[in-house]
Design an enzyme around this catalytic site. Structure first.
Site, mmCIF file in Angstrom:
data_model
loop_
_atom_site.group_PDB
_atom_site.id
_atom_site.type_symbol
_atom_site.label_atom_id
_atom_site.label_comp_id
_atom_site.label_asym_id
_atom_site.label_seq_id
_atom_site.Cartn_x
_atom_site.Cartn_y
_atom_site.Cartn_z
ATOM 1 N N GLY A 262 5.824 2.918 -42.273
ATOM 2 C CA GLY A 262 6.660 4.110 -42.305
ATOM 3 C C GLY A 262 6.148 5.193 -41.369
ATOM 4 N N GLU B 237 -2.334 1.352 -53.295
ATOM 5 C CA GLU B 237 -1.252 0.517 -53.827
ATOM 6 C C GLU B 237 -1.640 -0.951 -53.682
ATOM 7 O OE1 GLU B 237 3.575 0.415 -53.573
ATOM 8 O OE2 GLU B 237 2.482 0.461 -51.681
ATOM 9 N N SER C 246 5.996 -0.493 -46.467
ATOM 10 C CA SER C 246 4.675 0.098 -46.609
ATOM 11 C C SER C 246 4.593 1.475 -45.951
ATOM 12 C CB SER C 246 3.615 -0.820 -45.993
ATOM 13 O OG SER C 246 3.695 -0.797 -44.581
ATOM 14 N N THR C 247 3.672 2.295 -46.459
ATOM 15 C CA THR C 247 3.478 3.635 -45.915
ATOM 16 C C THR C 247 2.973 3.574 -44.477
ATOM 17 O OG1 THR C 247 3.104 4.578 -48.101
ATOM 18 C CG2 THR C 247 2.215 5.790 -46.229
ATOM 19 N N GLU D 258 11.566 4.983 -47.570
ATOM 20 C CA GLU D 258 11.176 4.780 -48.966
ATOM 21 C C GLU D 258 9.936 3.900 -48.927
ATOM 22 O OE1 GLU D 258 10.272 3.082 -52.097
ATOM 23 O OE2 GLU D 258 12.198 2.033 -52.043
ATOM 24 N N CYS E 275 7.568 -0.930 -55.619
ATOM 25 C CA CYS E 275 7.002 0.299 -55.055
ATOM 26 C C CYS E 275 6.823 1.377 -56.118
ATOM 27 C CB CYS E 275 7.882 0.799 -53.914
ATOM 28 S SG CYS E 275 9.626 0.935 -54.339
ATOM 29 N N LYS F 292 17.590 -5.895 -40.601
ATOM 30 C CA LYS F 292 16.526 -6.889 -40.466
ATOM 31 C C LYS F 292 15.865 -7.111 -41.827
ATOM 32 C CE LYS F 292 12.153 -6.753 -39.630
ATOM 33 N NZ LYS F 292 11.631 -7.917 -40.402
#
Length: 474
Positions: free
Chosen positions: A237, A385, A233-234, A254, A288, A180
């Site tokens: 994740g 970030e 994004s964290t 990642e 990133c 995706k």
């Protein structure tokens, strides 16, 4: 002396963008659910309408991948390698087309998509094609086996390159894929689907389902997916990690970063400035592993800052298809709002913003390259970030202080060290809690080198021999 540059636009006529695109399932383009628009962030022009995959569409794609896995996984490695080599060569043959499409859909300068992204995409397929018949010698046991169906979700900052990072090792190991792409940048993935057809890749080996978060969630949650690979994004994740907890699915994540770029007093100033610019302004800071925190030794702070501002004054912001452009468009309205919000917070918390004078286009999503001085570790711009062309500048006196400040972050993806002393590089690299440490350079990538992070930057490695392990039952 300042040079002026006449416009040097790359022609977009090489790309034939269709009015609408379906989903790529089992080797063919098929209808999906409702449609959404993908736009050119440089001028807000609608490029195409793209199908949004439903849960049922994702199920169709996973079933196609499962059926294809039965034969693809049994092919000798050298036969799978032939397909990967063929895909790599077609990517090279269609490189100009891919580069123009990537810049149109993403907003990045054509010289980056042409000279960095697309060549690395081909290099990754060539590299993993070479591994396909050598898996027994990769160090993961005498008889490593593919996992099965890999569900892969990629971000919008490097759409085609992240696709290559995910698909190439998965196919080399004998897995099949449902991928995706990000909802704002689906077009290069759909062109890659055409490349799979051109390469006569067996139907179902690669499937591409377009859509937003609900499509990705359906893929992560599907019970017949054996492996989940996510770059993004964290926050997302974390949701994925929770979703796969307690299942047998393997997962690699990642995620975000807040890299420290550390400049010692003995560093070559001009070379370091180029590394700083490349570290934070490459791809509009949509990276990133961007060097978004600059740590400068106090003794050279004034000299380096003066040189950095002078260099930033030469950066050209504008049309991504202009070969002279250094900084293109921000990828989306939402991302621009986030960058502006965090930049405003930086000023409100007492940091001082500086940007070179430059005229921004009237249409599209744009942000001037910006540096903040007077930044402390407590500032949000030094901790969060931003994912844009914004640099926070801090100082240090000793190597120990530099390490303490560099590691004072929830992230751990990358770092940079600038010094003429090799012993200092080795000592610092050993103490920095970062997955990738660059020495006297920044943002250099190679298919043979593993990439990944610690802490909230995720887990698992992509690239190199290490990248095979994520797609093997060992």
């Amino acid at each position: 002396m300042m040079f002026t540059y006449a416009p040097a636009p790359e022609s977009r006529s090489i790309v034939n963008i269709k009015p609408s695109y379906g989903l790529f399932i089992n080797g063919s383009f098929v209808d999906g659910g409702s449609a959404f628009k993908t736009i050119n962030p440089a001028n807000e022009e609608v490029l195409a309408e793209v199908a949004e995959a439903t849960k049922e569409d994702v199920d169709r794609a996973v079933k196609a991948a499962r059926a294809a896995f039965k034969t693809w996984s049994k092919l000798p490695g050298k036969e799978r390698a032939k397909y990967l080599f063929r895909i790599a060569r077609i990517i090279q043959e269609r490189s100009r087309e891919l580069a123009v499409l990537e810049s149109l859909d993403n907003g990045k300068p054509i010289k980056e998509s042409r000279d960095v992204d697309v060549p690395l995409v081909a290099a990754h397929f060539f590299y993993y094609a070479g591994w396909a018949d050598k898996l027994n010698h990769a160090g993961f046991g005498a008889n490593p086996r593919p996992l099965g169906v890999a569900g892969q979700i990629i971000p919008w900052n490097f759409p085609l390159l992240m696709l290559a990072w995910k698909i190439a090792p998965a196919l080399a190991c004998g897995n099949t894929v449902v991928l995706k792409p990000a909802e704002t940048t689906p077009l290069s993935a759909l062109l890659f689907a055409e490349i799979c057809q051109q390469a006569d890749l067996p139907p179902g080996v690669v499937n591409i389902v377009t859509g937003a978060g609900a499509t990705g969630a359906a893929l992560v949650d599907h019970p017949d997916v054996d492996k989940v690979a996510f770059t993004g994004s964290t926050d997302v994740g974390r949701h994925i990690a929770k979703a796969v907890a307690g299942t047998k699915k393997k997962v690699t994540l990642e995620l975000g970063g807040k890299a420290a770029n550390i400049i010692f007093e003995d560093a070559p100033i001009d070379q370091a400035v180029e590394g700083i610019v490349n570290g934070i302004f490459f791809n509009q800071g949509h990276v990133c592993c961007a060097g978004s925190r600059l740590l400068v030794q106090e003794s050279i702070y004034d000299t380096l800052l003066e040189s950095l501002k002078r260099r930033m004054g030469t950066l050209r912001v504008g049309d991504p298809l202009d070969k002279n452009t250094d900084i293109g468009a921000i990828n989306s309205q939402d991302q621009l709002k986030r960058i502006k919000a965090l930049a405003k917070i930086g000023s409100e918390e007492g940091a001082e913003a500086w940007s070179p004078p430059c005229e921004l286009p009237r249409n599209g999503f744009w942000f001037r390259p910006t540096i903040f001085t007077g930044v402390s570790q407590a500032h949000r711009i030094a901790r969060e970030e931003i994912f844009g062309p914004v640099l926070s500048v801090l100082t240090f006196r000793t190597p120990a202080e530099a390490i303490e400040k560099a590691n004072n972050t929830p992230y751990g993806l990358s770092a940079g060290i600038w010094t003429e002393k090799g012993s200092r590089i080795l000592d610092m690299a050993d103490k920095l809690r970062a997955g990738v440490v660059w020495a006297n350079t920044f943002n250099k990538f190679d298919p043979a080198s593993p990439f990944g992070g610690y802490k909230e930057s995720g887990y698992g490695r992509e690239g190199g021999r290490h990248g095979l392990e994520a797609y093997l039952a060992v």
